[in-house]
Design a protein around this motif. Structure first.
Motif, PDB file in Angstrom:
ATOM      1  N   ALA A  84       0.828  -1.194   0.000  1.00  0.00           N
ATOM      2  CA  ALA A  84       0.000   0.000   0.000  1.00  0.00           C
ATOM      3  C   ALA A  84       0.874   1.261   0.000  1.00  0.00           C
ATOM      4  O   ALA A  84       0.564   2.224  -0.693  1.00  0.00           O
ATOM      5  N   ALA A  85       1.956   1.222   0.764  1.00  0.00           N
ATOM      6  CA  ALA A  85       2.838   2.395   0.818  1.00  0.00           C
ATOM      7  C   ALA A  85       3.485   2.650  -0.541  1.00  0.00           C
ATOM      8  O   ALA A  85       3.579   3.805  -0.985  1.00  0.00           O
ATOM      9  N   ALA A  86       3.921   1.587  -1.214  1.00  0.00           N
ATOM     10  CA  ALA A  86       4.551   1.734  -2.533  1.00  0.00           C
ATOM     11  C   ALA A  86       3.544   2.257  -3.547  1.00  0.00           C
ATOM     12  O   ALA A  86       3.868   3.115  -4.374  1.00  0.00           O
ATOM     13  N   LEU A  87       2.326   1.750  -3.488  1.00  0.00           N
ATOM     14  CA  LEU A  87       1.274   2.216  -4.396  1.00  0.00           C
ATOM     15  C   LEU A  87       0.955   3.682  -4.152  1.00  0.00           C
ATOM     16  O   LEU A  87       0.832   4.466  -5.098  1.00  0.00           O
ATOM     17  N   ALA A  88       0.819   4.069  -2.900  1.00  0.00           N
ATOM     18  CA  ALA A  88       0.528   5.463  -2.570  1.00  0.00           C
ATOM     19  C   ALA A  88       1.631   6.391  -3.073  1.00  0.00           C
ATOM     20  O   ALA A  88       1.347   7.451  -3.652  1.00  0.00           O
ATOM     21  N   ALA A  89       2.873   5.996  -2.886  1.00  0.00           N
ATOM     22  CA  ALA A  89       3.996   6.831  -3.344  1.00  0.00           C
ATOM     23  C   ALA A  89       4.003   6.944  -4.869  1.00  0.00           C
ATOM     24  O   ALA A  89       4.208   8.033  -5.418  1.00  0.00           O
ATOM     25  N   LEU A  90       3.778   5.826  -5.554  1.00  0.00           N
ATOM     26  CA  LEU A  90       3.751   5.823  -7.024  1.00  0.00           C
ATOM     27  C   LEU A  90       2.645   6.732  -7.553  1.00  0.00           C
ATOM     28  O   LEU A  90       2.883   7.590  -8.405  1.00  0.00           O
ATOM     29  N   CYS A  91       1.446   6.539  -7.050  1.00  0.00           N
ATOM     30  CA  CYS A  91       0.303   7.313  -7.546  1.00  0.00           C
ATOM     31  C   CYS A  91       0.407   8.786  -7.182  1.00  0.00           C
ATOM     32  O   CYS A  91      -0.030   9.646  -7.943  1.00  0.00           O
ATOM     33  N   ASP A  92       0.987   9.080  -6.041  1.00  0.00           N
ATOM     34  CA  ASP A  92       1.150  10.482  -5.653  1.00  0.00           C
ATOM     35  C   ASP A  92       2.179  11.184  -6.541  1.00  0.00           C
ATOM     36  O   ASP A  92       2.050  12.372  -6.827  1.00  0.00           O
TER      37      ASP A  92
ATOM     38  N   PRO B  13      -6.851  10.540  -7.177  1.00  0.00           N
ATOM     39  CA  PRO B  13      -6.769  11.643  -6.211  1.00  0.00           C
ATOM     40  C   PRO B  13      -5.359  12.238  -6.097  1.00  0.00           C
ATOM     41  O   PRO B  13      -4.366  11.552  -6.313  1.00  0.00           O
ATOM     42  N   LYS B  14      -5.322  13.509  -5.769  1.00  0.00           N
ATOM     43  CA  LYS B  14      -4.057  14.190  -5.455  1.00  0.00           C
ATOM     44  C   LYS B  14      -4.297  15.034  -4.223  1.00  0.00           C
ATOM     45  O   LYS B  14      -5.148  15.931  -4.275  1.00  0.00           O
ATOM     46  N   PRO B  15      -3.663  14.813  -3.130  1.00  0.00           N
ATOM     47  CA  PRO B  15      -2.660  13.761  -2.927  1.00  0.00           C
ATOM     48  C   PRO B  15      -3.296  12.366  -2.896  1.00  0.00           C
ATOM     49  O   PRO B  15      -4.473  12.221  -2.588  1.00  0.00           O
ATOM     50  N   TYR B  16      -2.496  11.379  -3.235  1.00  0.00           N
ATOM     51  CA  TYR B  16      -2.917   9.988  -3.192  1.00  0.00           C
ATOM     52  C   TYR B  16      -2.439   9.430  -1.858  1.00  0.00           C
ATOM     53  O   TYR B  16      -1.248   9.342  -1.604  1.00  0.00           O
ATOM     54  N   THR B  17      -3.387   9.091  -1.011  1.00  0.00           N
ATOM     55  CA  THR B  17      -3.070   8.733   0.372  1.00  0.00           C
ATOM     56  C   THR B  17      -2.997   7.219   0.574  1.00  0.00           C
ATOM     57  O   THR B  17      -3.385   6.437  -0.299  1.00  0.00           O
ATOM     58  N   ALA B  18      -2.549   6.822   1.756  1.00  0.00           N
ATOM     59  CA  ALA B  18      -2.533   5.408   2.131  1.00  0.00           C
ATOM     60  C   ALA B  18      -3.952   4.841   2.108  1.00  0.00           C
ATOM     61  O   ALA B  18      -4.163   3.694   1.703  1.00  0.00           O
ATOM     62  N   ALA B  19      -4.936   5.633   2.516  1.00  0.00           N
ATOM     63  CA  ALA B  19      -6.332   5.182   2.482  1.00  0.00           C
ATOM     64  C   ALA B  19      -6.794   4.934   1.045  1.00  0.00           C
ATOM     65  O   ALA B  19      -7.512   3.963   0.776  1.00  0.00           O
ATOM     66  N   ASP B  20      -6.368   5.787   0.112  1.00  0.00           N
ATOM     67  CA  ASP B  20      -6.691   5.569  -1.302  1.00  0.00           C
ATOM     68  C   ASP B  20      -6.079   4.260  -1.788  1.00  0.00           C
ATOM     69  O   ASP B  20      -6.722   3.485  -2.500  1.00  0.00           O
ATOM     70  N   ALA B  21      -4.837   4.010  -1.401  1.00  0.00           N
ATOM     71  CA  ALA B  21      -4.148   2.780  -1.797  1.00  0.00           C
ATOM     72  C   ALA B  21      -4.837   1.557  -1.215  1.00  0.00           C
ATOM     73  O   ALA B  21      -5.023   0.549  -1.911  1.00  0.00           O
ATOM     74  N   GLU B  22      -5.232   1.619   0.040  1.00  0.00           N
ATOM     75  CA  GLU B  22      -5.928   0.491   0.678  1.00  0.00           C
ATOM     76  C   GLU B  22      -7.247   0.204  -0.031  1.00  0.00           C
ATOM     77  O   GLU B  22      -7.590  -0.956  -0.268  1.00  0.00           O
ATOM     78  N   PHE B  23      -7.992   1.260  -0.368  1.00  0.00           N
ATOM     79  CA  PHE B  23      -9.243   1.094  -1.100  1.00  0.00           C
ATOM     80  C   PHE B  23      -8.993   0.385  -2.422  1.00  0.00           C
ATOM     81  O   PHE B  23      -9.681  -0.575  -2.791  1.00  0.00           O
ATOM     82  N   TRP B  24      -8.005   0.848  -3.181  1.00  0.00           N
ATOM     83  CA  TRP B  24      -7.698   0.253  -4.487  1.00  0.00           C
ATOM     84  C   TRP B  24      -7.253  -1.199  -4.340  1.00  0.00           C
ATOM     85  O   TRP B  24      -7.692  -2.065  -5.102  1.00  0.00           O
TER      86      TRP B  24
END
Length: 157
Positions: free
Chosen positions: A1-9, A21-32
């Motif tokens: 989730a952390a890697a995904l959040a960093a990539l998407c952000d 979303p911008k910023p792309y948060t850890a919660a966004d990554a968990e949802f995805w």
């Protein structure tokens, strides 16, 4: 989730959907990632692109529904600092046979902003054929843009 959040952000959003979303948060990554778990192997295929042990991108195919169910939309994202090295072209080369083997599809569709020359090149290097151009189909940052439609058929289709 952390890697995904960093990539998407870190993503270059010029040619992406506004739904990211911008910023792309850890919660966004968990949802995805929950959505990916539900879809994996049934309605989609999702893979991280890893180089030297680090996630540098992702590639996916999401199967369409109803009368379009034999088609899946290809999507991909790469850290901007990794662009221009052939990483995405190689990832798509490896990914397409997996998508055809694991999903009940006969084609993959790539929808690319016409101005996105790098993304178009990725598809063309992987034998996707431009099938059309949807004029003024995208409104990004208040400006209309054309959308190029690419397709690749399963080898036996």
């Amino acid at each position: 989730a952390a890697a995904l959040a960093a990539l998407c952000d870190a993503a270059d959003r010029r040619f992406l959907s506004d739904r990211l979303p911008k910023p792309y948060t850890a919660a966004d990554a968990e949802f995805w990632l929950r959505r990916v778990q539900e879809m994996e192997g049934r309605d989609g295929l999702f893979r991280a692109i890893v180089q030297n042990g680090a996630v540098v991108g992702m590639v996916s195919a999401e199967q369409k529904q109803d009368v379009y169910r034999k088609d899946a939309e290809l999507g991909y994202l790469l850290y901007p600092t990794c662009a221009g090295r052939g990483i995405m072209s190689e990832a798509v080369r490896q990914f397409c046979p997996l998508a055809f083997a694991q999903l009940d599809i006969v084609r993959l569709t790539g929808l690319v902003y016409a101005q996105n020359a790098a993304s178009r090149r990725v598809l063309e290097k992987n034998s996707f054929v431009q099938e059309g151009l949807l004029r003024n189909a995208v409104c990004k940052n208040g400006a209309l843009q054309d959308l190029a439609v690419y397709g690749k058929l399963r080898p036996d289709a």
